[in-house]
Design a protein around this motif. Structure first.
Motif, PDB file in Angstrom:
ATOM      1  N   ILE A  16     -19.981  27.165 -32.797  1.00  0.00           N
ATOM      2  CA  ILE A  16     -21.278  26.643 -32.914  1.00  0.00           C
ATOM      3  C   ILE A  16     -21.899  26.339 -31.717  1.00  0.00           C
ATOM      4  CG2 ILE A  16     -22.404  24.532 -33.925  1.00  0.00           C
ATOM      5  CD1 ILE A  16     -19.984  23.887 -35.732  1.00  0.00           C
ATOM      6  N   LEU A  17     -23.405  26.639 -31.401  1.00  0.00           N
ATOM      7  CA  LEU A  17     -23.846  26.228 -30.415  1.00  0.00           C
ATOM      8  C   LEU A  17     -24.762  25.005 -30.103  1.00  0.00           C
ATOM      9  CD1 LEU A  17     -25.621  29.886 -29.787  1.00  0.00           C
ATOM     10  CD2 LEU A  17     -24.001  28.814 -28.272  1.00  0.00           C
ATOM     11  N   PHE A  18     -24.475  24.277 -29.201  1.00  0.00           N
ATOM     12  CA  PHE A  18     -24.945  23.026 -29.165  1.00  0.00           C
ATOM     13  C   PHE A  18     -25.635  23.272 -27.916  1.00  0.00           C
ATOM     14  CE2 PHE A  18     -20.507  22.440 -30.874  1.00  0.00           C
ATOM     15  CZ  PHE A  18     -20.808  21.628 -32.110  1.00  0.00           C
ATOM     16  N   ASN A  19     -26.879  22.550 -27.782  1.00  0.00           N
ATOM     17  CA  ASN A  19     -27.786  22.238 -26.738  1.00  0.00           C
ATOM     18  C   ASN A  19     -27.353  21.626 -25.682  1.00  0.00           C
ATOM     19  OD1 ASN A  19     -30.312  23.142 -25.577  1.00  0.00           O
ATOM     20  ND2 ASN A  19     -30.884  20.803 -25.925  1.00  0.00           N
ATOM     21  N   ASN A  20     -27.453  22.358 -24.462  1.00  0.00           N
ATOM     22  CA  ASN A  20     -26.943  21.806 -23.122  1.00  0.00           C
ATOM     23  C   ASN A  20     -25.484  21.431 -22.917  1.00  0.00           C
ATOM     24  OD1 ASN A  20     -29.502  22.327 -22.011  1.00  0.00           O
ATOM     25  ND2 ASN A  20     -30.324  20.182 -22.654  1.00  0.00           N
ATOM     26  N   PHE A  21     -24.661  21.903 -24.059  1.00  0.00           N
ATOM     27  CA  PHE A  21     -23.143  21.758 -23.969  1.00  0.00           C
ATOM     28  C   PHE A  21     -22.245  22.744 -23.798  1.00  0.00           C
ATOM     29  CE2 PHE A  21     -19.196  20.777 -26.158  1.00  0.00           C
ATOM     30  CZ  PHE A  21     -18.604  19.670 -25.363  1.00  0.00           C
ATOM     31  N   ASN A  22     -22.445  23.944 -24.690  1.00  0.00           N
ATOM     32  CA  ASN A  22     -21.695  25.023 -24.579  1.00  0.00           C
ATOM     33  C   ASN A  22     -22.615  26.315 -24.791  1.00  0.00           C
ATOM     34  OD1 ASN A  22     -22.403  24.835 -27.496  1.00  0.00           O
ATOM     35  ND2 ASN A  22     -20.431  25.313 -28.187  1.00  0.00           N
ATOM     36  N   ASP A  23     -23.834  26.031 -24.354  1.00  0.00           N
ATOM     37  CA  ASP A  23     -24.631  27.366 -24.608  1.00  0.00           C
ATOM     38  C   ASP A  23     -25.278  28.043 -23.307  1.00  0.00           C
ATOM     39  OD1 ASP A  23     -26.281  25.162 -23.658  1.00  0.00           O
ATOM     40  OD2 ASP A  23     -27.794  25.641 -25.169  1.00  0.00           O
ATOM     41  N   SER A  24     -24.465  27.763 -22.240  1.00  0.00           N
ATOM     42  CA  SER A  24     -24.888  28.465 -20.930  1.00  0.00           C
ATOM     43  C   SER A  24     -24.240  29.747 -20.708  1.00  0.00           C
ATOM     44  CB  SER A  24     -24.552  27.559 -19.734  1.00  0.00           C
ATOM     45  OG  SER A  24     -23.199  27.501 -19.537  1.00  0.00           O
ATOM     46  N   LEU A  25     -24.827  30.501 -19.692  1.00  0.00           N
ATOM     47  CA  LEU A  25     -24.129  31.901 -19.547  1.00  0.00           C
ATOM     48  C   LEU A  25     -22.441  31.651 -18.980  1.00  0.00           C
ATOM     49  CD1 LEU A  25     -26.911  33.879 -18.333  1.00  0.00           C
ATOM     50  CD2 LEU A  25     -26.105  33.778 -20.397  1.00  0.00           C
ATOM     51  N   GLU A  26     -22.231  30.421 -18.187  1.00  0.00           N
ATOM     52  CA  GLU A  26     -20.967  30.031 -17.787  1.00  0.00           C
ATOM     53  C   GLU A  26     -20.046  29.982 -19.033  1.00  0.00           C
ATOM     54  OE1 GLU A  26     -20.971  27.012 -14.984  1.00  0.00           O
ATOM     55  OE2 GLU A  26     -18.776  26.805 -15.417  1.00  0.00           O
ATOM     56  N   ASP A  27     -20.704  29.362 -20.027  1.00  0.00           N
ATOM     57  CA  ASP A  27     -19.994  29.106 -21.292  1.00  0.00           C
ATOM     58  C   ASP A  27     -19.554  30.272 -21.827  1.00  0.00           C
ATOM     59  OD1 ASP A  27     -19.823  26.197 -21.636  1.00  0.00           O
ATOM     60  OD2 ASP A  27     -21.867  26.174 -21.561  1.00  0.00           O
ATOM     61  N   ALA A  28     -20.764  31.152 -21.914  1.00  0.00           N
ATOM     62  CA  ALA A  28     -20.455  32.608 -22.617  1.00  0.00           C
ATOM     63  C   ALA A  28     -19.302  33.299 -21.898  1.00  0.00           C
ATOM     64  CB  ALA A  28     -21.733  33.408 -22.435  1.00  0.00           C
ATOM     65  N   ASP A  29     -19.384  33.385 -20.627  1.00  0.00           N
ATOM     66  CA  ASP A  29     -18.413  33.970 -19.523  1.00  0.00           C
ATOM     67  C   ASP A  29     -16.855  33.601 -20.135  1.00  0.00           C
ATOM     68  OD1 ASP A  29     -19.762  35.884 -18.243  1.00  0.00           O
ATOM     69  OD2 ASP A  29     -20.248  34.402 -16.614  1.00  0.00           O
TER      70      ASP A  29
ATOM     71  N   LEU B  86     -10.720  30.991 -36.321  1.00  0.00           N
ATOM     72  CA  LEU B  86     -10.545  30.010 -35.522  1.00  0.00           C
ATOM     73  C   LEU B  86     -11.909  29.156 -35.179  1.00  0.00           C
ATOM     74  CD1 LEU B  86      -8.448  27.995 -33.888  1.00  0.00           C
ATOM     75  CD2 LEU B  86      -9.106  29.536 -31.880  1.00  0.00           C
ATOM     76  N   SER B  87     -11.956  27.943 -35.495  1.00  0.00           N
ATOM     77  CA  SER B  87     -13.090  27.140 -35.044  1.00  0.00           C
ATOM     78  C   SER B  87     -12.819  26.589 -33.591  1.00  0.00           C
ATOM     79  CB  SER B  87     -13.391  25.919 -35.992  1.00  0.00           C
ATOM     80  OG  SER B  87     -13.572  26.292 -37.427  1.00  0.00           O
ATOM     81  N   LEU B  88     -13.351  27.473 -32.794  1.00  0.00           N
ATOM     82  CA  LEU B  88     -13.411  27.223 -31.269  1.00  0.00           C
ATOM     83  C   LEU B  88     -14.234  26.218 -30.834  1.00  0.00           C
ATOM     84  CD1 LEU B  88     -11.588  28.330 -28.876  1.00  0.00           C
ATOM     85  CD2 LEU B  88     -13.536  29.965 -28.417  1.00  0.00           C
ATOM     86  N   HIS B  89     -15.591  26.738 -30.849  1.00  0.00           N
ATOM     87  CA  HIS B  89     -16.781  25.708 -30.433  1.00  0.00           C
ATOM     88  C   HIS B  89     -16.856  25.178 -29.030  1.00  0.00           C
ATOM     89  CE1 HIS B  89     -17.070  26.185 -34.765  1.00  0.00           C
ATOM     90  NE2 HIS B  89     -16.331  25.149 -35.075  1.00  0.00           N
ATOM     91  N   ALA B  90     -15.865  25.461 -28.278  1.00  0.00           N
ATOM     92  CA  ALA B  90     -15.654  25.339 -26.733  1.00  0.00           C
ATOM     93  C   ALA B  90     -14.797  26.314 -26.243  1.00  0.00           C
ATOM     94  CB  ALA B  90     -15.804  23.887 -26.441  1.00  0.00           C
ATOM     95  N   ALA B  91     -15.128  26.729 -24.839  1.00  0.00           N
ATOM     96  CA  ALA B  91     -14.254  27.741 -24.378  1.00  0.00           C
ATOM     97  C   ALA B  91     -13.620  27.335 -23.348  1.00  0.00           C
ATOM     98  CB  ALA B  91     -15.113  29.085 -24.217  1.00  0.00           C
ATOM     99  N   ASN B  92     -13.394  25.939 -22.942  1.00  0.00           N
ATOM    100  CA  ASN B  92     -12.464  25.282 -22.024  1.00  0.00           C
ATOM    101  C   ASN B  92     -12.206  24.066 -22.675  1.00  0.00           C
ATOM    102  OD1 ASN B  92     -13.824  23.002 -21.062  1.00  0.00           O
ATOM    103  ND2 ASN B  92     -15.349  24.510 -20.081  1.00  0.00           N
ATOM    104  N   ASP B  93     -10.671  23.641 -22.211  1.00  0.00           N
ATOM    105  CA  ASP B  93     -10.215  22.592 -22.891  1.00  0.00           C
ATOM    106  C   ASP B  93     -10.750  21.143 -22.601  1.00  0.00           C
ATOM    107  OD1 ASP B  93      -7.754  23.689 -23.917  1.00  0.00           O
ATOM    108  OD2 ASP B  93      -6.916  24.003 -21.952  1.00  0.00           O
ATOM    109  N   LYS B  94     -11.496  21.274 -21.468  1.00  0.00           N
ATOM    110  CA  LYS B  94     -12.102  19.805 -21.052  1.00  0.00           C
ATOM    111  C   LYS B  94     -13.374  19.622 -22.363  1.00  0.00           C
ATOM    112  CE  LYS B  94     -14.803  17.209 -17.568  1.00  0.00           C
ATOM    113  NZ  LYS B  94     -16.000  17.050 -18.364  1.00  0.00           N
ATOM    114  N   LYS B  95     -14.240  20.715 -22.477  1.00  0.00           N
ATOM    115  CA  LYS B  95     -15.240  20.399 -23.361  1.00  0.00           C
ATOM    116  C   LYS B  95     -14.716  20.337 -24.736  1.00  0.00           C
ATOM    117  CE  LYS B  95     -19.155  22.294 -20.815  1.00  0.00           C
ATOM    118  NZ  LYS B  95     -20.140  23.481 -20.922  1.00  0.00           N
ATOM    119  N   ARG B  96     -13.677  21.229 -25.140  1.00  0.00           N
ATOM    120  CA  ARG B  96     -13.355  21.089 -26.334  1.00  0.00           C
ATOM    121  C   ARG B  96     -12.514  20.039 -26.794  1.00  0.00           C
ATOM    122  NH1 ARG B  96      -9.045  23.460 -30.173  1.00  0.00           N
ATOM    123  NH2 ARG B  96     -10.200  24.580 -31.838  1.00  0.00           N
TER     124      ARG B  96
END
Length: 348
Positions: free
Chosen positions: A264-277, A219-229
């Protein structure tokens, strides 16, 4: 090819046998032709050297043979080979041979262009012209396998449906191509060495479960919440993360097949520790084997950039500390626009 002619590769071996008997030919001719259609990379009847010229002409008059051909080939400094394929009516699509010491992987396309418009992917900016037929998908694999044999003296070990297009929006052709790729009568590749990657079509993920497929799913997820995805993948409007979690769990219950998350990790978009959580939370709701962290490959149409190596390491280490099986996938073939998200028919 006359578009009214029947595609000869729509016939089974039994169909071919019936045809040859009906024109007074020996039954064994069917097996000879069948082998040319599925085991040898030929693009026309004239190349079937153990068939008489007269019989080849009969076949040509009666059937079409709309095989893919290689339009251009590019070689990367890292050994990756990108091919641009041409259909009989002149449409273009791309496939990639990705070599490592242990594996020779074909990355194949399922559509000409794509309708999903993912903001980070070059293919998403190309209009979808049509689906590839099952035999055209099969041709990609055969031609890339031939390249692997010629350049590396090794057959393909793996196939990933991660090229142009959304495989689950070309569902029947993709499954039929895989059926042929894994058939003992054709390439006889194990389905466990095939991965189909999807941007997330929940209904079709469930259908894969109902169809008891044997291949792996990514699954190409690339963001872990609906708003960003939603920002980067419009498909999330109709296939939100919760619906995908439910579909993946259904798929696993039905098949017990391996599931991977692509991120995929994008700079300052989905690469914070909050995104990791948030990613960890999703990972724990699905029996996934792996999170593939993917290096972003910038494209001219998109605003995204790569995070620093340090940021990537922090994200990766945080996942591992939280018992997530994660792997960083380095991109191959960037110098020829053959890396993840770069396929856009830009062959030289």
């Amino acid at each position: 090819m006359n578009t009214k002619q029947q595609n000869i590769r729509s016939l089974s071996l039994t169909d071919l046998e019936d045809y040859f008997l009906s024109i007074g030919e020996k039954k064994f001719r069917a097996r000879q032709v069948y082998d040319w259609l599925w085991l040898k990379p030929v693009q026309g009847f004239e190349a079937m050297s153990n068939i008489s010229k007269e019989l080849r002409q009969k076949l040509s008059d009666r059937f079409g043979f709309p095989a893919l051909t290689i339009d251009t080939t590019q070689h990367s400094e890292d050994g990756t080979i990108k091919s641009r394929f041409k259909t009989v009516e002149g449409y273009l699509t791309e496939g990639v041979l990705i070599p490592t010491d242990e594996r020779k992987t074909a990355c194949v396309s399922s559509q000409i262009g794509c309708s999903l418009s993912c903001k980070f992917c070059a293919t998403g900016y190309i209009e979808r012209k049509r689906n590839l037929s099952f035999d055209e998908i099969y041709d990609e694999v055969v031609l890339i396998n031939q390249q692997s044999m010629e350049v590396y003296d090794k057959k393909l070990t793996n196939i990933v449906f991660m090229g142009m297009g959304e495989p689950l929006l070309n569902y029947r052709n993709v499954l039929k191509a895989i059926e042929k790729i894994t058939s003992p009568d054709a390439l006889a590749m194990s389905p466990r060495r095939i991965t189909v990657s999807t941007a997330g079509v929940a209904k079709q993920i469930r259908q894969l479960g109902d169809d008891q497929v044997k291949f792996k799913l990514a699954l190409s997820l690339h963001a872990a919440n609906d708003k960003k995805r939603h920002e980067i993948m419009p498909i999330n409007d109709t296939n939100n993360i919760q619906s995908l979690i439910e579909a993946l769990n259904y798929f696993y219950r039905q098949t017990k097949n391996e599931i991977t998350f692509e991120y995929i990790l994008f700079n300052n978009f989905n690469d914070s520790l909050e995104d990791a959580d948030e990613l960890i939370k999703i990972y724990r709701q699905v029996p996934a084997d792996l999170v593939n962290l993917i290096e972003y490959n910038p494209i001219e149409f998109a605003k995204f950039t790569k995070p620093s190596e340090e940021k990537v390491d922090v994200f990766m280490n945080y996942l591992e500390k939280n018992r997530v099986n994660a792997r960083l996938r380095r991109s191959r073939g960037k110098d020829i626009d053959a890396a993840c998200g770069q396929l856009a028919n830009k062959g030289k």
